[in-house]
Design an enzyme around this catalytic site. Structure first.
Site, short mmCIF file in Angstrom:
data_model
loop_
_atom_site.label_atom_id
_atom_site.label_comp_id
_atom_site.label_asym_id
_atom_site.label_seq_id
_atom_site.Cartn_x
_atom_site.Cartn_y
_atom_site.Cartn_z
N GLU A 99 41.36 -22.57 11.37
CA GLU A 99 40.01 -23.13 11.50
C GLU A 99 40.01 -24.36 12.39
O GLU A 99 39.11 -24.54 13.22
CB GLU A 99 39.45 -23.45 10.10
CG GLU A 99 37.94 -23.68 10.10
CD GLU A 99 37.32 -23.55 8.70
OE1 GLU A 99 38.04 -23.19 7.75
OE2 GLU A 99 36.11 -23.84 8.59
N SER A 140 32.45 -20.32 11.25
CA SER A 140 33.83 -20.08 11.63
C SER A 140 34.17 -18.63 11.35
O SER A 140 33.76 -18.07 10.34
CB SER A 140 34.76 -20.99 10.83
OG SER A 140 36.07 -20.49 10.89
N LYS A 166 33.09 -15.16 -5.43
CA LYS A 166 34.34 -14.58 -4.91
C LYS A 166 34.51 -13.14 -5.38
O LYS A 166 35.17 -12.34 -4.73
CB LYS A 166 35.54 -15.42 -5.37
CG LYS A 166 35.65 -16.76 -4.66
CD LYS A 166 36.22 -16.62 -3.26
CE LYS A 166 36.20 -17.95 -2.51
NZ LYS A 166 36.47 -17.79 -1.08
#
Lengths: 667, 177
Positions: free
Chosen positions: A278, A318, A357
């Site tokens: 990143e 990202s 998640k």
């Protein structure tokens, strides 16, 4: 300082005290409440915080401003009666299968009933047999256990700015439901689970996968590896009576090994890996004039939010997978050889502070040949349950080591769980790349803290780096809007959906006091200091992984395994509206009126198209639809004519196309 | 040819919704009057239109659904072109309004649960009091009040409506009965 009297004692208060309830609680009297949360607006619905004020009679303390010289009583015979009565009515109206409820022991209704000495219910139990909503992988809603306090509704609206659930119908039929009474999976819910975090009962709870994980553990053919997120280590102790923020990675490793997991790894390892990718991506974007600002993409609820509400800004996210996503991808491709096992016998389990998640793991981009890279996602709560099921005395465990290589992490990978943590970890690497020399000071105190939106300017080499750290999606919306409308310019923005970051996730042990979050945040920063290394780039096992397996940082193989892409997503699943119906082989025109296209004036286009068709007497040859989302939002307004989708349209530039295609149809 | 029969009403209705939203300045504070006017167009609140209204007003669809389900005035299911309200308040009840209700149900093949005819022509609603007790039993069709009714006169009334409807094509809404 002003004073008032509570139960015969003088109590001081200031203008900062939000309401009488807070003042009374500061005087060490724990007035019971269901619908009061210091982080949410005052609602005044549960009536449990009733107090007697001299000269005014009974008032709810949460809706009363503290005033000098008030004489307040909190514990009269009448008040005790009313509170017990209220609880009895609630218990009579709703299902309370406490022994089998997953919220048991963390349930406020259970706790308050016990505290108030409600030992029997004088009323006949009402029947409610409403269907359970288990459409979502993240959460299960059981409306039969809902006491209508509205906490979930306000959390979704006020913390996340979404409003995926709300009250519907009225009176005795009132229920909290997603739009049109659909399942949570079919509406605009981003799976963050903050509704379940604030729910005082078991009406919304994380969806459990415990049984499936036990089944894998019981299968001797399977090698079951586990990795757990940074935030888990500072919260699991709460489930065993330890103070919030106690740092327990070694004890967790010990418990996991006893439960039967074959290898104990740390998601912080791939958090280090995330930072390598990143920070490299960020520096690349800055140096090569890429899309700015760059947003972090570790938080699945935030990613889903962007996909649903700001699809035109997806290039700002990202492309890095989350640490969990990277772990799954690396584990499934690296571990079979490393552990010398058949790939189909490798099971990857992860323990996360998070409900979203569970949904992230099901995303097609995070699966290989239809199998999820992370086979099962457990929450910290579920992990605590498994420890208890195993009979392990967690509080008495001695720390044990992790397994290498994926169990080795630096402090940068551990602070990931705090708001500001990803930013700080990235800075520890990015600043070194840009300045070309080792950092002198590792701690970026500017990015730490609990303010909802924090803006920081940092001088890095010759660059004035503008960054922002945000938590809570309502705050994120404000920042995104500021960026879109040109009021703010940033290079890098970290967004976490849950207040406090992952440490405040809905999979963590249930908490109602936000001071718990502060302790967990402190815990992760102290865990950072306890480790030998603080910078991801120094992690020797990360270096080795690149050298022996991944190749270059940001290189081709790294891209294939560690990066991903995003999609426009409809908020509500449904078909478009038919506006001009026509059967047969006619020209079909569909105008998108989803939020993005709507903002760009698609309603006006639709109106003009309809007027045009009518004025030319063409209604017999055309069918017109209004569509909620063509999933082409970044190029809106979108109109489809025949089989072709046109982007960035105005009425004037599509009218020719309509005429041309109509000519073919009318001939 | 049936496939050249074009239903322009959906188009007009949607245009009307756009106008309603514009007239209320896309201000979510006006949600109730907006929904009222939208319902006048559709005779109920279709799901997709509620979603459209929500996104136009920048509020969540769950909130619009909450408001729409809160008020008895809003209908979430399509209603018939003719809404027959039969009063079953005390005065009408003692003057045998139940018999009227049963007669309508039998005549139009309706039940307590299924109160709209398949062709979306009639909806039967049982109301508690229309405030016209002196005229009991009272039947109201859309805006028109019919006093001192009995099963026979009510069926006759319905048949007149059916006959008028069968005898015409087009969008003439008003039928003189």
């Amino acid at each position: 300082m002003n004073t008032l009297t509570v139960d015969g004692k003088l109590v001081t208060f200031s203008n900062d005290d939000r309401n009488l309830l807070e003042v009374i609680r500061k005087a060490n009297i724990e007035l019971p409440t269901f619908c009061y949360h210091s982080e949410l607006s005052v609602y005044g619905a549960c009536r449990l915080c009733l107090v007697e004020i001299e000269g005014r009679g009974l008032n709810t303390a949460c809706t009363t401003k503290p005033e000098p010289n008030l004489v307040v009583r909190t514990n009269t015979a009448q008040l005790r009666d009313i509170r017990k009565f209220t609880i009895e009515l609630l218990l009579a109206s709703y299902e309370h299968d406490c022994t089998t409820c997953s919220k048991s022991t963390a349930c406020k209704l259970q706790d308050i009933a016990k505290r108030l000495g409600v030992t029997k219910v004088r009323f006949k139990r009402g029947q409610s047999n409403l269907p359970i909503d288990d459409s979502s992988w993240a959460l299960v809603r059981d409306p039969n256990k809902c006491i209508l306090c509205g906490d979930c509704v306000r959390a979704c609206e006020e913390i996340q700015g979404i409003g995926a659930i709300d009250f519907a119908w009225r009176g005795a039929n009132t229920h909290v439901v997603p739009a049109f009474n659909k399942g949570l999976a079919h509406v605009d819910c981003v799976d963050c689970g903050q509704c379940s975090r604030v729910c005082p009962t078991g009406a919304i709870v994380p969806r459990s996968q415990i049984d499936a994980v036990w089944k894998e553990l019981d299968n001797p053919e399977k090698t079951v590896v586990v990795h757990f997120a940074p935030a888990v280590r500072v919260a699991i102790g709460e489930a065993f009576g330890m103070p919030a923020g106690t740092v327990l990675p070694g004890q967790i490793a010990s418990a996991l090994r006893t439960i039967g997991f074959d290898k104990i790894y740390d998601t912080s390892f791939t958090a280090d890996l995330t930072i390598m990718e990143e920070a490299t991506e960020l520096v690349g974007r800055i140096q090569n004039g890429g899309v700015m600002p760059m947003f972090t993409s570790c938080c699945p609820a935030w990613v889903k939010y962007m996909e649903q509400y700001y699809p035109e800004m997806l290039p700002n996210l990202s492309t890095c997978k989350s640490p969990m996503g990277m772990f799954g991808a690396v584990a499934k491709s690296y571990l079979p050889d490393f552990l010398n096992i058949d790939p189909k016998n490798l099971v990857v389990v992860t323990i996360m502070p998070c409900t979203a998640k569970k949904v992230e793991a099901k995303r097609p981009e995070f699966t290989t040949d239809g199998m999820p890279d992370n086979d099962y996602v457990l929450t910290t709560q579920e992990f605590a349950t498994m420890i208890k099921q195993s009979g392990i005395r967690f509080q008495d465990l001695s720390p044990e080591p992790f397994d290498l290589p994926f169990g080795y992490k630096t402090g940068a990978g551990v602070i990931f769980g705090n708001t500001g943590g990803v930013m700080e970890a990235a800075l520890r690497y990015a600043v070194e790349i840009v300045e070309g020399k080792p950092l002198s000071n590792l701690e970026f105190n500017e990015v730490r803290g609990e303010e909802g939106i924090r803006e920081i300017n940092l001088t890095v080499g010759e660059l004035e780096l503008k960054i922002a750290v945000v938590h809570g999606l309502k705050n994120a919306k404000k920042v995104v809007q500021d960026i879109k409308e040109g009021r703010k310019i940033y290079h890098f923005v970290e967004v976490m959906t849950c207040p406090g970051g992952c440490i405040g996730g809905a999979g963590q042990p249930v908490y109602f006091d936000k001071a718990i979050r502060t302790e967990r945040i402190k815990g992760l920063y102290s865990a950072d200091k306890m480790l030998q290394m603080q910078k991801s780039q120094e992690n020797p096992y990360i270096q080795e992984l690149y050298k022996n397996f991944l190749g270059e940082v940001g290189g081709e193989k790294a891209h294939k395994l560690l990066h991903t892409h995003y999609y426009n997503r409809k908020r509500i699943s449904e078909e478009g509206m038919s506006i001009l119906e026509n059967v047969g082989n006619k020209l079909s025109i569909s105008v998108c009126v989803g939020t993005n296209c709507f903002m760009k004036g698609s309603q006006e286009i639709l109106k003009r198209v309809l007027n045009f068709i009518e004025s030319k007497n063409l209604t017999d040859f055309v069918e017109v639809k209004a569509n909620f989302c063509m999933e082409n939002c970044d190029k809106g307004p979108s109109v489809s004519i025949g089989n072709k989708v046109y982007s960035n349209v105005s009425f004037d530039n599509i009218v020719k196309e309509i005429e041309a295609q109509l000519e073919a149809v009318t001939k | 040819m049936s496939n050249t029969q074009v239903d322009k009403s959906a188009m007009r209705k949607f245009q009307k919704v756009c106008d309603i939203l514009q007239n209320y300045d896309y201000d979510s504070k006006n949600l109730v009057p907006i929904l009222q006017e939208v319902q006048e167009e559709y005779r109920y609140l279709p799901e997709d239109i509620m979603t459209f209204v929500a996104s136009s007003l920048d509020i969540s669809p769950a909130k619009v659904y909450g408001v729409a389900t809160f008020y008895a005035h809003f209908a979430l299911e399509p209603k018939g072109k003719y809404i027959i309200k039969v009063c079953d308040g005390t005065a009408c009840h003692v003057r045998h309004s139940l018999r009227i209700i049963e007669a309508i149900q039998e005549h139009l093949d309706l039940t307590e649960k299924r109160n709209t005819t398949n062709d979306l022509m009639f909806t039967l609603e049982i109301v508690s009091c229309l405030g016209a007790c002196g005229l009991a039993p009272v039947v109201v069709v859309n805006e028109d009040v019919y006093p001192v009714m009995n099963p026979e006169s009510t069926i006759k009334l319905i048949d007149t409506i059916i006959a008028k409807e069968n005898g015409k094509e087009g969008d003439n809404d008003k039928v003189a009965i």
